[in-house]
Enzyme design. Structure first.
Site, PDB file in Angstrom:
ATOM      1  N   ARG A 128       7.633  15.376  26.615  1.00 33.92           N
ATOM      2  CA  ARG A 128       7.585  14.249  25.722  1.00 33.92           C
ATOM      3  C   ARG A 128       6.407  14.376  24.898  1.00 33.92           C
ATOM      4  O   ARG A 128       6.157  14.385  23.771  1.00 33.92           O
ATOM      5  CB  ARG A 128       7.667  13.092  26.619  1.00 33.92           C
ATOM      6  N   ASP A 129       5.213  14.131  25.673  1.00 28.14           N
ATOM      7  CA  ASP A 129       3.799  14.122  25.112  1.00 28.14           C
ATOM      8  C   ASP A 129       3.494  15.379  24.375  1.00 28.14           C
ATOM      9  O   ASP A 129       2.848  15.729  23.443  1.00 28.14           O
ATOM     10  CB  ASP A 129       2.758  13.952  26.260  1.00 28.14           C
TER      11      ASP A 129
ATOM     12  N   HIS B 197      -4.981  11.137  33.527  1.00 30.05           N
ATOM     13  CA  HIS B 197      -4.101  11.901  32.384  1.00 30.05           C
ATOM     14  C   HIS B 197      -5.268  12.279  31.456  1.00 30.05           C
ATOM     15  O   HIS B 197      -5.859  11.365  30.707  1.00 30.05           O
ATOM     16  CB  HIS B 197      -3.169  10.838  31.551  1.00 30.05           C
TER      17      HIS B 197
ATOM     18  N   HIS C   6      -7.234  14.806  28.613  1.00 21.57           N
ATOM     19  CA  HIS C   6      -7.140  15.713  27.454  1.00 21.57           C
ATOM     20  C   HIS C   6      -8.082  16.877  27.620  1.00 21.57           C
ATOM     21  O   HIS C   6      -8.981  16.514  27.660  1.00 21.57           O
ATOM     22  CB  HIS C   6      -6.931  15.341  26.248  1.00 21.57           C
TER      23      HIS C   6
ATOM     24  N   CYS D 240      -3.035  13.511  20.813  1.00 23.88           N
ATOM     25  CA  CYS D 240      -2.598  12.145  20.297  1.00 23.88           C
ATOM     26  C   CYS D 240      -2.574  12.310  18.915  1.00 23.88           C
ATOM     27  O   CYS D 240      -3.167  12.954  18.024  1.00 23.88           O
ATOM     28  CB  CYS D 240      -4.036  11.205  20.591  1.00 23.88           C
TER      29      CYS D 240
ATOM     30  N   ASN E 175      -3.149  17.984  26.054  1.00 25.28           N
ATOM     31  CA  ASN E 175      -3.245  17.727  27.568  1.00 25.28           C
ATOM     32  C   ASN E 175      -3.782  18.807  28.038  1.00 25.28           C
ATOM     33  O   ASN E 175      -3.775  20.009  27.603  1.00 25.28           O
ATOM     34  CB  ASN E 175      -2.034  17.086  27.840  1.00 25.28           C
TER      35      ASN E 175
END
Length: 315
Positions: free
Chosen positions: A24-25, A218, A220, A251, A260
């Site tokens: 997803r991300d 979470h 990055h 992002c 990430n």
């Protein structure tokens, strides 16, 4: 499966949970459309690595993030072990409506907000308060359906538009989510602005203010501090982490926000420290290399290049 380290400190064995957010991300930031069949194949491969949580899809509007417009098809097509929790991201009430229409295809959902007004408006075109009012209604509906409910607060460690984000502001939002029924709260370093010293203070205070809630980190790797921040969170007692295979993601706003932390790099570090993840590192590295082939470009994960540490072959 790669044997965990011979270099761990005796008596410090710990266990963590990793949520893989690459499907997803990670995928959402790719400029070229990834074929649905390739997504399904990669997710199924991730499901065979020992991961127990995979964020599979998002119910954002297709015109906002076209890359994720096949989320329903992906959910219908994947074949994961029963031990793997299928998670979806829900942006708003309409997204929740769409998700509940296929309730049987997922196990848990995540709501989100940015702690920064500027980032929240840039990301979802709403104020923080508008989002949180929606959360109250959505939280009740999710609870009524018996769905596991978590939340993520973006820009928890700094905003590219506003700079420093006060810790109290982030934790106040976290408490609102908990009051709405969230049993897990993730804190996102959305554009890689965190540092290890602050991360340790943050998770120490978060644990004090949010007893009984699972806290998730979470990070990055925008400025190369992702693993250091994960270590700081671990030392502060955090036992749940989000990461993305191949170091995919970043992002969508603003520019320059790279991916990430790579799941395989994070897990390699944990295994070397004697921290148990339950994940087959070799299998995960193979999945990341397959993602590299699908995307047709080199990914930035160190473990894709170096592989796991092999103590028996070290001279």
């Amino acid at each position: 499966m790669t044997e965990t380290t011979t270099n761990a400190t005796p008596g410090e064995d710990r266990t963590v949970v990793i949520r893989e957010v690459g499907p997803r991300d990670g995928f959402q930031n790719e400029p070229e459309t990834i074929a649905t069949a390739d997504k399904i194949r990669l997710i199924n491969e991730l499901g065979q690595t020992g991961l127990t949580r995979i964020e599979v899809a998002s119910f954002v509007r297709p015109d906002v993030i076209p890359q994720l417009s096949d989320g329903v098809e992906v959910l219908k097509g994947i074949d994961l072990p029963e031990s793997v929790e299928r998670m979806v991201l829900i942006p708003n009430t309409k997204g929740l409506d769409n998700a509940l229409a296929i309730r049987e295809l997922f196990d848990a959902c995540t709501l989100f907000v940015s702690a920064s007004e500027s980032h929240n408006k840039a990301n979802i075109n709403r104020t923080v308060r508008e989002t949180m009012e929606d959360v109250k209604t959505m939280g009740g509906r999710i609870a009524a359906e018996g769905i596991q409910y978590g939340a993520v607060i973006a820009t928890s460690f700094g905003c590219p538009y506003e700079g420093h984000v006060p810790m109290d502001r982030v934790l106040d939002l976290a408490e609102e989510f908990a009051e709405s029924g969230a049993t897990e709260l993730g804190f996102g370093d959305t554009t890689g602005m965190a540092n290890p010293a602050y991360v340790h203070r943050f998770f120490t205070e978060a644990a004090r203010r949010l007893p009984g809630v699972e806290l998730t980190a979470h990070f990055h790797n925008t400025r190369g501090q992702g693993l250091a921040n994960a270590y700081a969170a671990l030392e502060a007692g955090c036992r749940s982490f989000e990461s993305s295979f191949g170091e995919l993601g970043g992002c969508p706003v603003p520019k320059g926000s790279t991916g990430n932390i790579a799941s395989e790099d994070l897990i390699s570090m944990f295994h070397e420290m004697g921290v148990e993840t339950g994940i087959d590192l070799d299998a995960l590295i193979t999945a990341a290399r397959h993602a590299q082939e699908v995307l047709g470009r080199k990914l930035t994960s160190h473990s894709i290049v170096a592989g796991p540490v092999l103590w028996e072959s070290a001279a």
